[in-house]
Design an enzyme around this catalytic site. Structure first.
Site, short mmCIF file in Angstrom:
data_model
loop_
_atom_site.label_atom_id
_atom_site.label_comp_id
_atom_site.label_asym_id
_atom_site.label_seq_id
_atom_site.Cartn_x
_atom_site.Cartn_y
_atom_site.Cartn_z
N LYS A 90 23.26 -49.61 -57.09
CA LYS A 90 22.52 -50.27 -56.21
C LYS A 90 23.52 -50.73 -55.12
O LYS A 90 24.94 -50.90 -55.15
CB LYS A 90 21.78 -51.34 -56.82
CG LYS A 90 21.10 -50.72 -57.85
CD LYS A 90 19.89 -50.01 -57.03
CE LYS A 90 18.44 -50.02 -57.87
NZ LYS A 90 18.59 -48.76 -58.59
C1 LIG Z 1 12.67 -50.02 -57.43
C2 LIG Z 1 13.30 -50.24 -58.62
N1 LIG Z 1 12.89 -50.96 -59.77
C3 LIG Z 1 13.46 -51.28 -60.97
C4 LIG Z 1 14.75 -50.41 -61.20
C5 LIG Z 1 15.47 -50.77 -62.59
O1 LIG Z 1 16.74 -51.22 -62.32
P1 LIG Z 1 17.82 -50.92 -63.52
O2 LIG Z 1 18.20 -49.61 -63.08
O3 LIG Z 1 18.94 -51.96 -63.11
O4 LIG Z 1 17.00 -51.04 -64.78
C6 LIG Z 1 15.33 -49.70 -60.16
C7 LIG Z 1 16.54 -49.05 -60.44
O5 LIG Z 1 16.69 -47.85 -60.00
C8 LIG Z 1 14.57 -49.61 -58.83
O6 LIG Z 1 15.03 -48.67 -57.88
#
Ligand SMILES: Cc1ncc(COP(=O)(O)O)c(C=O)c1O
Length: 231
Positions: free
Chosen positions: A209
């Site tokens: 990210k």
């Molecule tokens: C739009 C969105 N929501 C939620 C997530 C979930 O994050 P994490 O990968 O830290 O669980 C992501 C991660 O790719 C995402 O892009």
């Protein structure tokens, strides 16, 4: 709804022979970029012996929560293990219960839809706007039922969704808005940081990210002290 088309471009996209929008040197840089400051910070934590927020006197996680709340412009921030956990914790803290419906965009990372499932709530997929790729407010309103408890608004690829219309619809129906800003750290909507507009909002700190940690992490932001305490 009337969708404002983007201004007509007078340059060719790179795939049609135009210049690259991102210089080649930037494109091949490793991500995340690890600096000397990052290394010092990791050593500081290792030397401190305090590795979780439950350790007495722990400063780094509490400091991150404080600084992120200030950056986003909310009263509270709660750090969790990843962005998906942030979403399910946020939904639970906002009062989503088994059997409730939670509207999610049909185009997103899978976590936007699995988070309600962790609470045994039902994700209801709503179509996206073909220009912004974000939730289509008209389709959103059409999907609301008496069981709809919350709307997960994803700011896909860093572009804020139409928060004015979405928050107006949600307020009219008494539904909680949860911004999923996993892909939108630092993005602003009408002068406000995303992640400060919904009732409770989330960010991912996954290594892929914009704001990356050494693997996994997540942040929840809210102005509501009760929601923060429950989270
Ligand atoms: C739009 C969105 N929501 C939620 C997530 C979930 O994050 P994490 O990968 O830290 O669980 C992501 C991660 O790719 C995402 O892009």
């Amino acid at each position: 709804m009337t969708i404002q088309q983007p201004a007509r471009q007078t340059v060719d996209l790179a795939m049609f022979g135009g210049d690259r929008a991102v210089p080649r040197e930037l494109g091949i840089r490793p991500w995340p970029m690890v600096t000397g400051q990052d290394e010092q910070a990791v050593h500081r934590v290792l030397r401190s012996g305090r590795f979780t927020s439950a350790s007495s006197g722990e400063q780094e996680i509490a400091g991150l929560e404080r600084e992120w709340a200030r950056f986003v412009g909310t009263e509270h921030c709660v750090a969790v293990s990843n962005g998906t956990a942030a979403l399910s914790v946020a939904l639970g803290a906002a009062g989503v219960e088994p059997g409730d419906e939670v509207i999610v965009p049909a185009l997103s990372f899978i976590g936007s839809a699995t988070a309600p499932l962790h609470l045994m709530a039902v994700p209801v997929f709503v179509d996206i706007d073909p220009v912004t790729f974000n939730l289509d407010p008209a389709a959103l309103e059409a999907a609301i039922t008496s069981r709809t408890k919350a709307i997960v608004v994803v700011h896909l690829h860093g572009l804020p969704a139409d928060m004015d219309r979405i928050t107006e619809i949600a307020a009219r129906h008494g539904i909680t808005v949860v911004e999923d800003a996993a892909q939108a750290h630092g993005a602003r909507y009408r002068g406000r940081s995303v992640g400060s507009i919904g009732a409770v909002n989330t960010f991912s700190l996954n290594v892929s990210k914009n704001l990356a940690t050494c693997g996994e992490g997540g942040l929840i932001t809210t102005d509501d002290a009760d929601v923060a305490t429950r989270a």
